[in-house]
Write a protein that holds these residues in place. Structure first.
Motif, short mmCIF file in Angstrom:
data_model
loop_
_atom_site.label_atom_id
_atom_site.label_comp_id
_atom_site.label_asym_id
_atom_site.label_seq_id
_atom_site.Cartn_x
_atom_site.Cartn_y
_atom_site.Cartn_z
N ARG A 46 45.38 36.16 33.31
CA ARG A 46 45.28 36.29 35.41
C ARG A 46 47.01 37.04 35.57
O ARG A 46 47.54 36.90 35.17
CB ARG A 46 44.92 34.40 35.11
CG ARG A 46 45.35 34.02 36.50
CD ARG A 46 45.05 32.20 36.13
NE ARG A 46 44.12 32.05 35.62
CZ ARG A 46 43.92 31.46 34.15
NH1 ARG A 46 44.93 30.09 34.33
NH2 ARG A 46 43.22 31.00 33.82
N ASN A 64 43.69 36.28 41.18
CA ASN A 64 43.65 37.41 41.76
C ASN A 64 41.51 36.95 41.67
O ASN A 64 40.94 37.35 42.33
CB ASN A 64 43.51 38.09 41.04
CG ASN A 64 42.69 37.89 39.29
OD1 ASN A 64 43.50 36.81 38.68
ND2 ASN A 64 41.95 38.28 38.18
N ASN A 65 41.46 35.73 41.42
CA ASN A 65 39.98 35.20 41.91
C ASN A 65 39.70 34.00 42.57
O ASN A 65 39.24 33.31 42.62
CB ASN A 65 39.28 35.01 40.64
CG ASN A 65 38.68 35.76 39.39
OD1 ASN A 65 38.93 36.45 39.23
ND2 ASN A 65 38.86 35.04 38.30
N ASN A 66 41.20 34.06 43.61
CA ASN A 66 41.29 33.40 44.83
C ASN A 66 41.27 32.07 44.38
O ASN A 66 40.64 31.23 44.97
CB ASN A 66 40.33 33.28 46.04
CG ASN A 66 40.45 34.65 46.53
OD1 ASN A 66 41.72 35.04 47.40
ND2 ASN A 66 39.11 35.06 47.80
N ARG A 67 41.59 31.18 43.35
CA ARG A 67 41.82 30.03 43.64
C ARG A 67 43.13 29.74 43.56
O ARG A 67 44.10 30.40 42.80
CB ARG A 67 41.40 29.71 41.35
CG ARG A 67 40.50 30.05 41.55
CD ARG A 67 39.74 29.35 39.93
NE ARG A 67 37.74 29.10 39.98
CZ ARG A 67 36.97 29.82 39.96
NH1 ARG A 67 37.26 31.79 39.14
NH2 ARG A 67 35.76 29.82 39.38
#
Length: 166
Positions: A46, A64-67
């Motif tokens: 992550r 990087n997963n927009n969380r």
């Protein structure tokens, strides 16, 4: 024409001081922000895309997963602190402070810059820039895999030629 003008590589300004890329592999002063990619301390797979806007210090931090980053609630998280620290190593405290429009003493470092920004109680910003920053980071990684060459890169062909081609 000098040799560097005919090269497919650009001269890079050396860092103010050497830095380790494991924690913050990508940092830049661009688009009116200090922005970059910061590795997670708990998950090797992550990374966080963090940014601080110049002037109002609006900040954003997400994976990087927009969380959204859990530590960026009501203030700067540790990722943004690491980003400021690495930016000072890369560009020097004076340049970072001028770019972000932070009023600090000339001999200040990253802690003073971050503290001055925190004192203004910045607001969270929308994370619209995260995708562009992460994309630029991935593009930089791809360049590292290329063998050194003086041949032109196809994606750079939009530059006008500097001399006549026979």
């Amino acid at each position: 024409m000098s040799a560097w003008e005919e090269s497919s590589t650009a001269r890079v300004v050396p860092p103010a001081r050497p830095r380790k890329l494991a924690k913050v592999p990508f940092v830049e002063l661009a688009d009116g922000r200090l922005q970059g990619v910061v590795s997670s301390g708990s998950d090797i797979a992550r990374v966080y895309v963090s940014s601080v806007a110049a002037g109002d210090y609006a900040y954003a931090c997400s994976t990087n997963n927009n969380r959204p980053c859990g530590g960026a609630r009501g203030g700067f998280c540790n990722h943004i602190g690491a980003l400021v620290t690495e930016a000072v190593l890369q560009y020097g405290a004076g340049r970072v402070a001028r770019y972000l429009r932070v009023e600090v003493a000339e001999e200040s470092g990253a802690p003073e810059i971050a503290s001055a920004m925190r004192a203004t109680r910045p607001a969270p910003a929308g994370n619209q820039a995260a995708a562009a920053v992460f994309s630029r980071f991935l593009r930089h990684l791809a360049y590292l895999e290329l063998a050194p060459t003086t041949a032109p890169l196809p994606e750079m062909q939009w530059f006008p030629p500097t001399r006549a081609v026979a």
